[in-house]
Design a protein around this motif. Structure first.
Motif, PDB file in Angstrom:
ATOM      1  N   LEU A   8       4.223   8.987  -7.479  1.00  0.00           N
ATOM      2  CA  LEU A   8       5.495   8.292  -8.071  1.00  0.00           C
ATOM      3  C   LEU A   8       5.083   6.753  -8.721  1.00  0.00           C
ATOM      4  O   LEU A   8       5.951   6.513  -9.654  1.00  0.00           O
ATOM      5  CB  LEU A   8       6.667   8.067  -7.008  1.00  0.00           C
ATOM      6  CG  LEU A   8       7.048   9.132  -6.232  1.00  0.00           C
ATOM      7  CD1 LEU A   8       8.206   8.941  -5.475  1.00  0.00           C
ATOM      8  CD2 LEU A   8       7.471  10.324  -7.324  1.00  0.00           C
ATOM      9  N   THR A   9       4.321   6.076  -8.017  1.00  0.00           N
ATOM     10  CA  THR A   9       3.740   4.971  -8.322  1.00  0.00           C
ATOM     11  C   THR A   9       2.673   4.889  -9.312  1.00  0.00           C
ATOM     12  O   THR A   9       2.617   3.764  -9.996  1.00  0.00           O
ATOM     13  CB  THR A   9       3.580   4.069  -7.152  1.00  0.00           C
ATOM     14  OG1 THR A   9       2.320   4.511  -6.513  1.00  0.00           O
ATOM     15  CG2 THR A   9       4.707   3.975  -6.080  1.00  0.00           C
ATOM     16  N   GLY A  10       1.764   5.599  -9.208  1.00  0.00           N
ATOM     17  CA  GLY A  10       0.594   5.861 -10.194  1.00  0.00           C
ATOM     18  C   GLY A  10      -0.457   4.856  -9.505  1.00  0.00           C
ATOM     19  O   GLY A  10      -1.462   4.893  -9.933  1.00  0.00           O
ATOM     20  N   VAL A  11      -0.025   4.052  -8.436  1.00  0.00           N
ATOM     21  CA  VAL A  11      -1.220   3.214  -7.944  1.00  0.00           C
ATOM     22  C   VAL A  11      -1.181   3.167  -6.329  1.00  0.00           C
ATOM     23  O   VAL A  11      -0.156   3.728  -5.751  1.00  0.00           O
ATOM     24  CB  VAL A  11      -1.113   1.902  -8.207  1.00  0.00           C
ATOM     25  CG1 VAL A  11      -1.143   1.514  -9.682  1.00  0.00           C
ATOM     26  CG2 VAL A  11       0.403   1.409  -7.856  1.00  0.00           C
TER      27      VAL A  11
ATOM     28  N   LEU B   2       1.053  -1.236  -0.102  1.00  0.00           N
ATOM     29  CA  LEU B   2       0.274   0.010  -0.130  1.00  0.00           C
ATOM     30  C   LEU B   2       0.972   1.284   0.036  1.00  0.00           C
ATOM     31  O   LEU B   2       1.772   1.320   0.754  1.00  0.00           O
ATOM     32  CB  LEU B   2      -0.880  -0.016   1.232  1.00  0.00           C
ATOM     33  CG  LEU B   2      -1.633  -1.311   1.682  1.00  0.00           C
ATOM     34  CD1 LEU B   2      -2.361  -1.105   2.960  1.00  0.00           C
ATOM     35  CD2 LEU B   2      -2.604  -1.627   0.591  1.00  0.00           C
ATOM     36  N   PHE B   3       0.760   2.024  -0.905  1.00  0.00           N
ATOM     37  CA  PHE B   3       1.241   3.636  -0.983  1.00  0.00           C
ATOM     38  C   PHE B   3       0.433   4.513  -0.501  1.00  0.00           C
ATOM     39  O   PHE B   3      -0.798   4.644  -0.871  1.00  0.00           O
ATOM     40  CB  PHE B   3       1.594   3.703  -2.459  1.00  0.00           C
ATOM     41  CG  PHE B   3       2.754   2.764  -3.039  1.00  0.00           C
ATOM     42  CD1 PHE B   3       4.082   2.683  -2.637  1.00  0.00           C
ATOM     43  CD2 PHE B   3       2.239   1.764  -4.105  1.00  0.00           C
ATOM     44  CE1 PHE B   3       4.959   1.523  -3.296  1.00  0.00           C
ATOM     45  CE2 PHE B   3       3.064   0.718  -4.423  1.00  0.00           C
ATOM     46  CZ  PHE B   3       4.185   0.747  -3.757  1.00  0.00           C
ATOM     47  N   PHE B   4       1.172   5.692   0.217  1.00  0.00           N
ATOM     48  CA  PHE B   4       0.428   6.575   0.901  1.00  0.00           C
ATOM     49  C   PHE B   4       0.926   7.825   0.448  1.00  0.00           C
ATOM     50  O   PHE B   4       1.877   8.054  -0.081  1.00  0.00           O
ATOM     51  CB  PHE B   4       0.507   6.501   2.320  1.00  0.00           C
ATOM     52  CG  PHE B   4      -0.249   5.543   3.118  1.00  0.00           C
ATOM     53  CD1 PHE B   4      -1.667   5.489   3.429  1.00  0.00           C
ATOM     54  CD2 PHE B   4       0.341   4.071   3.222  1.00  0.00           C
ATOM     55  CE1 PHE B   4      -2.147   4.365   4.158  1.00  0.00           C
ATOM     56  CE2 PHE B   4      -0.291   2.970   3.570  1.00  0.00           C
ATOM     57  CZ  PHE B   4      -1.660   3.333   4.151  1.00  0.00           C
TER      58      PHE B   4
ATOM     59  N   LYS C 215      11.028  -1.398 -10.181  1.00  0.00           N
ATOM     60  CA  LYS C 215       9.621  -0.937 -10.940  1.00  0.00           C
ATOM     61  C   LYS C 215       9.303   0.576 -10.928  1.00  0.00           C
ATOM     62  O   LYS C 215       8.869   0.871 -11.741  1.00  0.00           O
ATOM     63  CB  LYS C 215       8.397  -1.597 -10.037  1.00  0.00           C
ATOM     64  CG  LYS C 215       7.236  -1.710 -10.794  1.00  0.00           C
ATOM     65  CD  LYS C 215       6.149  -2.576  -9.855  1.00  0.00           C
ATOM     66  CE  LYS C 215       4.808  -2.499 -10.456  1.00  0.00           C
ATOM     67  NZ  LYS C 215       4.516  -3.413 -11.905  1.00  0.00           N
ATOM     68  N   TYR C 216       9.596   1.062  -9.770  1.00  0.00           N
ATOM     69  CA  TYR C 216       9.442   2.612  -9.669  1.00  0.00           C
ATOM     70  C   TYR C 216      10.616   3.418  -9.159  1.00  0.00           C
ATOM     71  O   TYR C 216      10.824   3.552  -8.093  1.00  0.00           O
ATOM     72  CB  TYR C 216       8.200   3.062  -8.625  1.00  0.00           C
ATOM     73  CG  TYR C 216       7.137   2.119  -8.743  1.00  0.00           C
ATOM     74  CD1 TYR C 216       6.203   2.379  -9.897  1.00  0.00           C
ATOM     75  CD2 TYR C 216       6.450   1.146  -7.559  1.00  0.00           C
ATOM     76  CE1 TYR C 216       4.820   1.795  -9.998  1.00  0.00           C
ATOM     77  CE2 TYR C 216       5.624   0.343  -7.879  1.00  0.00           C
ATOM     78  CZ  TYR C 216       4.715   0.677  -8.796  1.00  0.00           C
ATOM     79  OH  TYR C 216       3.613  -0.056  -9.164  1.00  0.00           O
TER      80      TYR C 216
ATOM     81  N   MET D 111      12.200  -3.951  -1.415  1.00  0.00           N
ATOM     82  CA  MET D 111      12.613  -2.676  -1.806  1.00  0.00           C
ATOM     83  C   MET D 111      13.232  -2.640  -3.095  1.00  0.00           C
ATOM     84  O   MET D 111      13.046  -1.776  -3.711  1.00  0.00           O
ATOM     85  CB  MET D 111      13.082  -1.966  -0.719  1.00  0.00           C
ATOM     86  CG  MET D 111      12.517  -1.802   0.410  1.00  0.00           C
ATOM     87  SD  MET D 111      10.768  -1.122   0.465  1.00  0.00           S
ATOM     88  CE  MET D 111      11.004   0.236  -0.548  1.00  0.00           C
ATOM     89  N   THR D 112      13.984  -3.773  -3.333  1.00  0.00           N
ATOM     90  CA  THR D 112      14.802  -3.671  -4.423  1.00  0.00           C
ATOM     91  C   THR D 112      13.793  -3.824  -5.811  1.00  0.00           C
ATOM     92  O   THR D 112      14.152  -3.090  -6.594  1.00  0.00           O
ATOM     93  CB  THR D 112      15.792  -4.884  -4.327  1.00  0.00           C
ATOM     94  OG1 THR D 112      16.430  -4.758  -3.460  1.00  0.00           O
ATOM     95  CG2 THR D 112      16.638  -4.925  -5.627  1.00  0.00           C
TER      96      THR D 112
END
Lengths: 75, 379
Positions: free
Chosen positions: A12-15, A4-6, A36-37, A30-31
């Motif tokens: 930056l992720t678009g999702v 989950l991105f907050f 991916k981003y 994280m790698t």
């Protein structure tokens, strides 16, 4: 496993959420995420595994929820 | 009850009758002193609910004046208040709301020295600021002076609240901001409300949660958000509460003493490095940036003006004095710009402000400014 991105990290992720294949620990995750981003590499954030903040590499159990949380400055 | 008056009883009656609240909790509120730094989106609901609840003394600091773009979220203020110091309006309206509460205001920018001078006389510090320099300054001072901070912050549709450095039953202090983020993010990485936008109701929700934590901490009711981060998303109405831990590197980057604290430049720590700003000379401007908006950030009295000169050459010119630029940055959103001032120094500052807002457009500063245009007989 779900990531989950907050906050403005979603710019930056678009999702806001990302389902991904299970990886063994948070360093590996994280790698993968930075591949991916790439913009994530320069971002400030804290990481929580199943709602618990981590301060170092942490084993990820299958089905875990990983939160990637940036600081907010607004008021 | 301290006030002992029938009128006071009636004022607080609805909370006095709450199970677990009663006169003891009300007396604790009436005897407490709370310092709120920031009288904006978070500070407004905070001060309203704390004054209404009967916190005995409230200090509130903000050096800003009310502006039209505040009013969609800072609903304590009205259109008639535009141009007045926020804290003056706060004081006037809060005395009307509850004359039993003592209110002290600071109209100046909150500084290191303010922290050192005033933190000791307050029971709780509330961070209702809107920038990282203030947040890290308040956090470090509170940690050094053993004060608890009720932290709140917003970003677009999301908000965070936590209680930092709170004395636990085991005698230890809960985590603080540097446990979450040991160092401030690079400037421009995380945008504030004026740059990224904010849903008007959001700081109302987040500031109200902060006020709830203040009341709980003073009265001892419930479980405070110590070692926990409350995270709210208005779009999904989802609340995430993260369990927090002490970070092994939390204290590496913070001052270790009050003396070190007083000489720490938080503005600088949180600033865009000047090297990141692109300075261009006249030749490069003509060759590569003549299509960009030329933004003259000089004050209206500075001569010569560029209007007629720019019009004759088909240059898109905007006049936005640096003093007003911060509030008008949104008018430059999405535009490639070259900032110009008299000598090329203030335009660097303007470029840094614009870069904080968006990094997707080209931002330059014209080297030598208008003086250079005059020297090269271009104007």
């Amino acid at each position: 496993m779900e990531v989950l991105f907050f906050g403005q990290l979603t710019d930056l992720t678009g999702v806001t959420t990302l389902s991904c294949d299970h990886v063994a620990d948070t360093d590996q995750l994280m790698t993968q995420l930075k591949e991916k981003y790439p913009a994530l590499a320069n971002a400030t954030f804290m990481v929580a595994v199943n709602n618990r903040m981590i301060t170092g590499n942490t084993v990820i159990e299958p089905g875990s929820k990983i939160a990637i949380m940036p600081p907010f400055s607004g008021g | 009850m301290i006030m002992g008056k029938e009128k006071s009883y009636e004022r607080y009656q609805r909370q006095l009758i709450l199970k677990g609240f009663g006169e003891k909790a009300q007396d604790a509120l009436l005897a407490s002193r709370v310092l709120i730094i920031g009288a904006g989106g978070l500070g407004c609901p905070l001060v309203q609910y704390l004054v209404a609840a009967g916190v005995g003394h409230i200090g509130i600091a903000d050096h800003d004046k009310v502006s039209l773009s505040n009013l969609h979220r800072q609903i304590l203020f009205g259109t008639d208040d535009i141009g007045q110091f926020k804290v003056d309006v706060v004081k006037r309206k809060m005395q009307q709301l509850n004359p039993e509460v003592e209110i002290h205001v600071w109209q100046e920018k909150w500084s290191h020295q303010h922290c050192v001078d005033h933190f000791p006389s307050y029971d709780l510090i509330v961070d209702a600021t809107d920038n990282f320099a203030s947040r890290y300054m308040i956090n470090d001072a509170a940690v050094l002076m053993n004060k608890t901070v009720v932290f709140g912050a917003v970003s677009q549709y999301e908000g965070q609240v936590a209680v930092f450095h709170h004395l636990q039953k085991d005698g230890k202090r809960s985590v603080h901001y540097r446990d979450l983020f040991p160092e401030p993010p690079a400037n421009g990485e995380v945008l504030n409300c004026s740059e990224a936008g904010v849903l008007g109701v959001l700081p109302g929700i987040v500031g109200s949660v902060q006020a709830t934590e203040v009341i709980k901490l003073i009265t001892g009711l419930g479980e405070p958000l110590s070692n926990r981060l409350w995270n709210y998303d208005a779009l999904t109405q989802e609340v995430f509460i993260l369990q927090l831990l002490h970070h092994p590197h939390a204290h590496e980057k913070m001052p270790g003493t009050i003396e070190q604290f007083l000489t720490t430049d938080y503005e600088w720590l949180c600033q865009v490095p000047q090297a990141a700003i692109k300075e261009i000379d006249l030749l490069e401007w003509q060759e590569n940036h003549s299509e960009d908006w030329l933004v003259d950030i000089r004050e209206p009295y500075e001569q010569p003006r560029l209007g007629i000169w720019a019009e004759a050459r088909g240059i898109q010119l905007l006049e936005l004095p640096l003093s007003a630029l911060e509030n008008k940055l949104s008018s430059l959103a999405g535009k490639n710009v070259v900032f110009v001032c008299q000598a090329g120094r203030r335009s660097l500052q303007a470029a840094s402000l614009k870069m904080k807002m968006d990094q997707s457009t080209s931002v330059c500063s014209l080297k030598g400014g208008v003086n250079e245009l005059v020297a090269k007989n271009m104007i």
